[in-house]
Design a protein around this motif. Structure first.
Motif, mmCIF file in Angstrom:
data_model
loop_
_atom_site.group_PDB
_atom_site.id
_atom_site.type_symbol
_atom_site.label_atom_id
_atom_site.label_comp_id
_atom_site.label_asym_id
_atom_site.label_seq_id
_atom_site.Cartn_x
_atom_site.Cartn_y
_atom_site.Cartn_z
ATOM 1 N N SER A 242 118.903 -140.505 12.310
ATOM 2 C CA SER A 242 118.044 -139.454 11.706
ATOM 3 C C SER A 242 117.426 -138.542 12.776
ATOM 4 O O SER A 242 116.231 -138.228 12.728
ATOM 5 N N ILE A 243 118.245 -138.116 13.716
ATOM 6 C CA ILE A 243 117.775 -137.205 14.785
ATOM 7 C C ILE A 243 118.306 -135.794 14.530
ATOM 8 O O ILE A 243 117.568 -134.817 14.652
ATOM 9 N N VAL A 244 119.602 -135.711 14.168
ATOM 10 C CA VAL A 244 120.176 -134.421 13.768
ATOM 11 C C VAL A 244 119.846 -134.265 12.289
ATOM 12 O O VAL A 244 120.357 -135.005 11.448
ATOM 13 N N HIS A 245 118.989 -133.306 11.956
ATOM 14 C CA HIS A 245 118.457 -133.280 10.588
ATOM 15 C C HIS A 245 119.381 -132.589 9.594
ATOM 16 O O HIS A 245 119.159 -132.724 8.389
ATOM 17 N N SER A 246 120.346 -131.855 10.065
ATOM 18 C CA SER A 246 121.445 -131.265 9.272
ATOM 19 C C SER A 246 122.067 -130.153 10.090
ATOM 20 O O SER A 246 121.509 -129.775 11.139
ATOM 21 N N GLY A 260 115.296 -133.457 16.019
ATOM 22 C CA GLY A 260 113.890 -133.812 16.236
ATOM 23 C C GLY A 260 113.671 -135.262 15.844
ATOM 24 O O GLY A 260 114.536 -135.876 15.200
ATOM 25 N N ILE A 261 112.520 -135.810 16.228
ATOM 26 C CA ILE A 261 112.224 -137.176 15.802
ATOM 27 C C ILE A 261 112.018 -137.169 14.281
ATOM 28 O O ILE A 261 111.656 -136.137 13.713
ATOM 29 N N ASP A 263 110.001 -137.223 11.667
ATOM 30 C CA ASP A 263 108.605 -137.135 11.220
ATOM 31 C C ASP A 263 108.475 -135.880 10.370
ATOM 32 O O ASP A 263 108.802 -134.776 10.828
ATOM 33 N N MET A 264 108.002 -136.051 9.137
ATOM 34 C CA MET A 264 107.945 -134.928 8.192
ATOM 35 C C MET A 264 106.966 -133.839 8.608
ATOM 36 O O MET A 264 106.991 -132.740 8.058
ATOM 37 N N LYS A 265 106.097 -134.152 9.578
ATOM 38 C CA LYS A 265 105.133 -133.116 9.996
ATOM 39 C C LYS A 265 105.856 -131.864 10.484
ATOM 40 O O LYS A 265 105.381 -130.746 10.267
ATOM 41 N N THR A 266 106.998 -132.038 11.175
ATOM 42 C CA THR A 266 107.688 -130.874 11.743
ATOM 43 C C THR A 266 108.171 -129.925 10.641
ATOM 44 O O THR A 266 107.817 -128.738 10.659
ATOM 45 N N PRO A 267 108.971 -130.399 9.662
ATOM 46 C CA PRO A 267 109.388 -129.442 8.622
ATOM 47 C C PRO A 267 108.243 -128.939 7.753
ATOM 48 O O PRO A 267 108.268 -127.787 7.307
ATOM 49 N N ILE A 268 107.225 -129.775 7.514
ATOM 50 C CA ILE A 268 106.088 -129.286 6.704
ATOM 51 C C ILE A 268 105.394 -128.142 7.456
ATOM 52 O O ILE A 268 105.122 -127.079 6.891
ATOM 53 N N ALA A 269 105.134 -128.362 8.742
ATOM 54 C CA ALA A 269 104.420 -127.346 9.529
ATOM 55 C C ALA A 269 105.225 -126.048 9.589
ATOM 56 O O ALA A 269 104.658 -124.955 9.513
ATOM 57 N N PRO A 284 107.667 -136.295 22.146
ATOM 58 C CA PRO A 284 108.889 -135.482 22.278
ATOM 59 C C PRO A 284 110.141 -136.332 22.022
ATOM 60 O O PRO A 284 110.101 -137.552 22.154
ATOM 61 N N LEU A 285 111.209 -135.667 21.652
ATOM 62 C CA LEU A 285 112.496 -136.361 21.472
ATOM 63 C C LEU A 285 113.150 -136.498 22.844
ATOM 64 O O LEU A 285 113.461 -135.494 23.485
ATOM 65 N N ASP A 286 113.375 -137.747 23.275
ATOM 66 C CA ASP A 286 113.961 -137.995 24.593
ATOM 67 C C ASP A 286 115.444 -138.348 24.401
ATOM 68 O O ASP A 286 115.801 -139.501 24.171
ATOM 69 N N LEU A 287 116.312 -137.328 24.510
ATOM 70 C CA LEU A 287 117.737 -137.539 24.229
ATOM 71 C C LEU A 287 118.379 -138.471 25.254
ATOM 72 O O LEU A 287 119.271 -139.265 24.911
#
Ligand code: NDP
Length: 390
Positions: A242-246, A260-261, A263-269, A284-287
């Motif tokens: 669940s890192i590549v969101h689409s 991204g990690i 966490d729904m905060k990112t798309p909500i924001a 942060p997302l550490d690839l």
């Protein structure tokens, strides 16, 4: 200052939204809140965010809330009319649609018709009434911002590109907690097993939908309406991290994705502040640390709900509304341990097969189909319960 009405403020998305509002109090003001049954949390939210108006579905709960708040509180409304007032008649610039299930449709449609911008989490709205809602969006000129992480990722991956250059959309799915389970294993699944999602913390209904993969089916239908593409050009890939969101695949073979990690905060924001990005207090997302990402095709034998959703939108008309209502009843029956995990697709399939399709171009036709499907699903659930006692 953007004024927000948050429908479903006591749920997982609602609480995350209010978390963002609290982090960015200089940018957002809450003017309306609605909840279901969690009056204690709603009361806390009222004290903290001082909305002008609130609504709950039941008259008794509205009465109880008014007694607890006294004269100093906000206006307290109830029923579908109360939810609609919060969505369409409060002084909101944007409505966050985060009620779960078909109950979100009428207030969301009212917000759209009133020309309010909508941050759309309630995917059922477009599943049930996509044609009607998208026509109302075109007519009112409001903007619909996706909150679902997959649709937000596609929205972001389409930016700056021509829709004509899109070959297909690829929605990613974690595969839920039972990704590698056999049909035999799935017979034994309990609600507790299904509620333990490996990557996301969400409300109970969507967590079960993720476990059956109906969630991805509903998202395919949602993407069809939001991005105006036939479902045959919307694919699903299992991606356990669940890192590549689409992703969006373009005609030259390029794939553009948002990562991204989980966490729904990112798309909500992003929906709240588009086109700006808000600073969020997230790791942060550490690839490099992550190392590998995996992708696979969905297993249609173990997870037939995804295929049922594709078939429903192909049949069209009121079929997706019926699929959704049957799913809501089946999930509820599973959570109450009245039926097994594998009964969920059986119930939905049986109800859809019995349905006489009509056009889904009026709210009355959609609500009638929804109502019929709930009765039909209840009958199938009783049959299954009866058979299990023999
Ligand atoms: P929750 O179950 O956590 O919250 C649902 C909210 O709706 C609560 O505020 C609840 O009130 C309220 N509610 C429930 N039934 C009714 C009703 N009949 N009338 C009015 N309000 C009602 O759900 P989520 O936050 O997880 O999901 C909300 C929507 O967002 C769903 O459509 C889901 O598919 C979608 N979504 C959720 C994601 C997530 O990460 N959670 C991700 C993407 C989409 P109360 O709790 O007070 O009873």
């Amino acid at each position: 200052m953007k004024r927000l009405a948050i429908l479903g403020s006591t749920g997982s998305i609602g609480v995350s939204t209010l978390g963002i509002v609290a982090e960015h109090a200089d940018r957002f003001q809450v003017v309306a809140l609605t909840a279901g049954r969690n009056l204690a949390l709603l009361e806390e939210q009222i004290a903290r965010f001082q909305p002008q108006v609130v609504a709950v579905p039941d008259r008794e709960n509205a009465q109880r809330l008014m007694e607890r708040l006294g004269h100093s509180g906000p206006r307290v409304l109830y029923g579908t009319e109360g939810l609609i007032t919060c969505a369409a008649n409060s002084p909101a610039d944007m409505v966050v649609s985060a009620i779960v299930g078909a109950a979100g449709l009428e207030p969301t449609l009212a917000a759209v018709q009133a020309g309010r911008d909508v941050a759309l989490a309630n995917k059922e709205t477009l599943v049930i009434a996509g044609e009607l809602v998208m026509a109302a969006v075109a007519e009112s000129g409001c903007r619909l911002f996706p909150v679902d992480s997959e649709h937000s990722a596609i929205f972001q991956s389409l930016a700056g590109h021509s829709k004509d250059d899109v070959r297909r959309l690829i929605l990613t799915a974690s595969g839920g907690p039972f990704r590698n389970w056999s049909l035999d294993d799935l017979q034994e699944v309990t609600p507790q097993d299904a509620l333990a999602h490996p990557n996301w913390t969400m409300g109970r209904k969507i967590t079960i939908d993720s476990a059956t993969m109906m969630n991805k089916g509903l998202e395919v239908i949602e993407a069809h309406w939001l991005f105006n593409l036939p479902v045959d050009r919307i694919a699903v890939h299992i991606h356990p991290e669940s890192i590549v969101h689409s992703l969006v695949e373009y005609v030259d073979g390029a794939l553009i994705a948002q990562l991204g990690i989980p966490d729904m905060k990112t798309p909500i924001a992003y929906a709240l502040s588009y086109p700006e990005r808000l600073t969020l207090d997230l790791p942060p997302l550490d690839l490099c640390r992550l190392g590998q990402l995996h992708f696979a095709a969905p297993d249609s034998l173990c997870f037939p709900c995804l295929g049922l959703a594709y078939e429903a939108i192909r049949r069209g008309g009121t079929t997706p509304a019926v699929l959704n209502a049957a799913n809501e009843l089946a999930v509820d029956a599973f959570l109450q341990e009245k039926v097994g995990f594998l009964d969920i697709p059986r119930i939905i399939g049986a109800v859809v097969e019995k349905h006489a399709i009509t056009a889904a171009t009026s709210l009355a036709a959609i609500l009638a189909a929804d109502n019929w499907a709930r009765g039909a699903a209840q009958d199938v659930i009783h049959e299954i319960q009866g058979a299990s006692y023999l």
